[in-house]
Scaffold this motif. Structure first.
Motif, PDB file in Angstrom:
ATOM      1  N   UNK A  59       0.833  -1.208   0.000  1.00 40.91           N
ATOM      2  CA  UNK A  59       0.000   0.000   0.000  1.00 40.91           C
ATOM      3  C   UNK A  59       0.867   1.256   0.000  1.00 40.91           C
ATOM      4  N   UNK A  60       1.910   1.233   0.814  1.00 42.89           N
ATOM      5  CA  UNK A  60       2.801   2.385   0.908  1.00 42.89           C
ATOM      6  C   UNK A  60       3.604   2.578  -0.384  1.00 42.89           C
ATOM      7  N   UNK A  61       4.154   1.473  -0.891  1.00 37.51           N
ATOM      8  CA  UNK A  61       5.071   1.558  -2.032  1.00 37.51           C
ATOM      9  C   UNK A  61       4.339   1.889  -3.333  1.00 37.51           C
ATOM     10  N   UNK A  62       3.135   1.351  -3.492  1.00 31.93           N
ATOM     11  CA  UNK A  62       2.433   1.521  -4.760  1.00 31.93           C
ATOM     12  C   UNK A  62       1.566   2.786  -4.795  1.00 31.93           C
ATOM     13  N   UNK A  63       1.515   3.512  -3.719  1.00 34.61           N
ATOM     14  CA  UNK A  63       0.730   4.748  -3.678  1.00 34.61           C
ATOM     15  C   UNK A  63       1.346   5.800  -4.607  1.00 34.61           C
ATOM     16  N   UNK A  64       0.538   6.768  -5.041  1.00 33.17           N
ATOM     17  CA  UNK A  64       1.089   7.830  -5.883  1.00 33.17           C
ATOM     18  C   UNK A  64       2.210   8.554  -5.152  1.00 33.17           C
ATOM     19  N   UNK A  65       3.259   8.898  -5.869  1.00 33.70           N
ATOM     20  CA  UNK A  65       4.388   9.607  -5.266  1.00 33.70           C
ATOM     21  C   UNK A  65       5.111  10.344  -6.371  1.00 33.70           C
ATOM     22  N   UNK A  92       6.551   8.803  -8.630  1.00 32.03           N
ATOM     23  CA  UNK A  92       6.096   8.018  -9.786  1.00 32.03           C
ATOM     24  C   UNK A  92       4.597   7.795  -9.651  1.00 32.03           C
ATOM     25  N   UNK A  93       3.896   7.851 -10.762  1.00 33.29           N
ATOM     26  CA  UNK A  93       2.448   7.619 -10.722  1.00 33.29           C
ATOM     27  C   UNK A  93       2.162   6.114 -10.621  1.00 33.29           C
ATOM     28  N   UNK A  94       0.957   5.762 -10.157  1.00 35.53           N
ATOM     29  CA  UNK A  94       0.625   4.345  -9.943  1.00 35.53           C
ATOM     30  C   UNK A  94       0.766   3.473 -11.192  1.00 35.53           C
ATOM     31  N   UNK A  95       0.464   4.002 -12.369  1.00 36.15           N
ATOM     32  CA  UNK A  95       0.608   3.168 -13.562  1.00 36.15           C
ATOM     33  C   UNK A  95       2.066   2.826 -13.822  1.00 36.15           C
ATOM     34  N   UNK A  96       2.934   3.823 -13.701  1.00 39.88           N
ATOM     35  CA  UNK A  96       4.359   3.544 -13.907  1.00 39.88           C
ATOM     36  C   UNK A  96       4.844   2.490 -12.930  1.00 39.88           C
ATOM     37  N   UNK A  97       4.374   2.577 -11.702  1.00 38.07           N
ATOM     38  CA  UNK A  97       4.773   1.569 -10.710  1.00 38.07           C
ATOM     39  C   UNK A  97       4.286   0.172 -11.096  1.00 38.07           C
ATOM     40  N   UNK A  98       3.089   0.097 -11.639  1.00 38.60           N
ATOM     41  CA  UNK A  98       2.590  -1.213 -12.075  1.00 38.60           C
ATOM     42  C   UNK A  98       3.425  -1.757 -13.234  1.00 38.60           C
ATOM     43  N   UNK A  99       3.821  -0.886 -14.143  1.00 40.61           N
ATOM     44  CA  UNK A  99       4.647  -1.335 -15.266  1.00 40.61           C
ATOM     45  C   UNK A  99       5.967  -1.919 -14.759  1.00 40.61           C
ATOM     46  N   UNK A 100       6.526  -1.270 -13.758  1.00 44.85           N
ATOM     47  CA  UNK A 100       7.778  -1.761 -13.170  1.00 44.85           C
ATOM     48  C   UNK A 100       7.545  -3.109 -12.503  1.00 44.85           C
ATOM     49  N   UNK A 101       6.427  -3.245 -11.841  1.00 42.97           N
ATOM     50  CA  UNK A 101       6.078  -4.505 -11.176  1.00 42.97           C
ATOM     51  C   UNK A 101       5.976  -5.635 -12.197  1.00 42.97           C
ATOM     52  N   UNK A 102       5.304  -5.354 -13.296  1.00 46.16           N
ATOM     53  CA  UNK A 102       5.182  -6.364 -14.349  1.00 46.16           C
ATOM     54  C   UNK A 102       6.561  -6.708 -14.916  1.00 46.16           C
ATOM     55  N   UNK A 103       7.395  -5.699 -15.113  1.00 40.79           N
ATOM     56  CA  UNK A 103       8.734  -5.931 -15.684  1.00 40.79           C
ATOM     57  C   UNK A 103       9.542  -6.889 -14.813  1.00 40.79           C
ATOM     58  N   UNK A 104       9.471  -6.690 -13.509  1.00 44.89           N
ATOM     59  CA  UNK A 104      10.186  -7.585 -12.588  1.00 44.89           C
ATOM     60  C   UNK A 104       9.590  -8.987 -12.649  1.00 44.89           C
ATOM     61  N   UNK A 105       8.270  -9.071 -12.647  1.00 48.80           N
ATOM     62  CA  UNK A 105       7.604 -10.374 -12.622  1.00 48.80           C
ATOM     63  C   UNK A 105       7.877 -11.173 -13.891  1.00 48.80           C
TER      64      UNK A 105
END
Lengths: 130, 130, 130, 130, 130, 130
Positions: free
Chosen positions: D54-60, D62-75
């Motif tokens: 919740x803390x890491x993926x919150x807007x900051x 980097x926006x939430x979509x960019x964070x999801x893209x990074x998550x997918x890239x790692x996975x």
């Protein structure tokens, strides 16, 4: 860009100092290793990571030495030289003997080998394991 | 090509049967799991792998349960579903409780995370760890 | 064997020079980094790799900075120290701030952790995700 | 052993329900995916992991979509099929178009390739990147 | 989201059909495997990937069978089940016998083991290897 | 802790010397590389590893050079710098030319890329490959 600046205690903001103090107290140590000094560039990650490590590595159903052995096993599998070096020292501080270290490496090597044999031979999971 | 044929005991050559017999006797088990039945397509690898596993996983400076926990840790890190399934069962057979399993997974997750934080922050190894 | 010879511009054959020229022009840069100088030992791979990088990293549905962040995320996950160092610099040149870098590392660490929790808990894919 | 039991809301203890409620509220969703239901076997890990996500993926920065893209890239790099499936859906829910998804995969593929070219050619880090 | 749609020949745009035609002609085959049908959702990546594969896997200083063995070795190391299945078939089509396949797996297993022993024992590179 | 002590021939116990002698004789070499000197801290692992390597890397259905190429491919994929450096030298000693080395790296890079494209596009295995 040079690798991350290391945040020394003297230069740390209060939030970082509070984490450093807790690390020193929890570990009964008198120095902070570079991992934490690097994370301190991001106080939120420093705090979250330390709180997680403190909680996860505390004695529980598994003793602290066993947990360190597991940590080393993961770090060796991932070829992370920093974590291999630091967690081997931690494991020794918690009682890992040379013989234990050798057996740890043998198991890690064996598991990495058999993981690939299982994949390469496309082995299906036995009903008994489901 | 279909995935590797599984070599059943009834169809096995004497060299393979000798290994199967040793697996059954060493593990006090009455069945052979698919990993070995797949390796049996190559009797030399079957024998060498079993001899190594038997030697490495035997009680030593580390007890057999600790060795299984390390095996699971590596298999989870490598995302090897066969070895995760089979070695979790082995670990349970050797005394892993649910609590121990949960703590194992927590340590494996944490170590995989911190390995990347150490890499991403390009942390240099402390003199004290060399 | 020493590590690969680095092919300097002055020593390069015309095919390699043509790629170097395109790198310098595309990046509006005045130097070639070692990755390309090493690949230049194999002009076919140099050309193919550069053409692919140029095409893939160009602005598209994703902006160049986002693409660099993804590149760093992969490199950190793979513990590739060369690519971590070089692509962090590229990302900074394209606008990555320290805060963005910190959040990037936090997401990469978290994803590496949760990947193993998903594997270790043998979580089956929800129907909604299929 | 069967794969981990999934803890349904109706069967959950209050500590687990509190986390589930927070997941549902934070995500404005009406269901809990299997990852959390599996972690719920260990309420401490469930809570800690959710709080971190919740803390890491919150807007900051980097926006939430960019964070999801990074998550997918790692996975994808780790070949974690559960996390690939679930985070591609999350990314789509946050605005990832097909074109963005295709470019994401192209960058992930390219980075995985060049990571190995850098390693195989034993490329030393340029002074400019240190 | 369901996994990627597979683009069948009948539904393909001219750019995709041109690649499919070249795959069929180059491989003297009468069907397209799912990997290409999935990539066809992104014609640019389909074309670039196919052109790279065609160039890299063509006979050269290494014969096509040796290249397939290397491809399988990488895929097994990365635990990529799709690529293991497809490239084992390709290797068999290019002449890999069962004995060769068994030896391939033995080497892959051994290398994965010794990679971790080298990391775990923190072995420094000999002067003779630099 | 400093990295593992290297066990020199002059200081080795008879069991270790016997392995060293066999390495020197088998390889027709006049020196022992650091990998074995580090493993010698654990004579049982030294012996088992050497016996396995000797058996696996011997000429068989695959020739020794092909086996070395596979070894390098795995080591590059795992980013193991020690094994990359040492096995590239071994491969050169067994006849790997520069052109072969370049093609090897190109295949390794390509396979690492396509492994992720297969995972990212969630490609299902064709019936023909099962």
């Amino acid at each position: 860009m040079a690798p991350q600046r290391l945040v020394e205690y003297a230069d740390a903001c209060p939030e970082v100092r509070a984490v450093y103090d807790d690390i020193l107290a929890t570990r009964k140590s008198d120095w902070i290793n570079n991992f934490w000094k690097a994370l301190a560039n991001d106080p939120a990650t420093l705090r979250r990571t330390w709180e997680s490590v403190k909680q996860i590595m505390a004695p529980g159903a598994l003793d602290p030495l066993t947990k360190e052995l597991i940590y080393v096993a993961v770090s060796v599998t991932n070829q992370c030289s920093y974590c291999i070096a630091s967690h081997i020292v931690s494991a020794k501080n918690k009682g890992m003997t040379d013989s234990m270290c050798h057996e740890l490496m043998a198991v890690v090597g064996m598991a990495n080998e058999s993981n690939r044999l299982a994949a390469g031979y496309q082995v299906e999971i036995d009903e008994q394991f489901k």
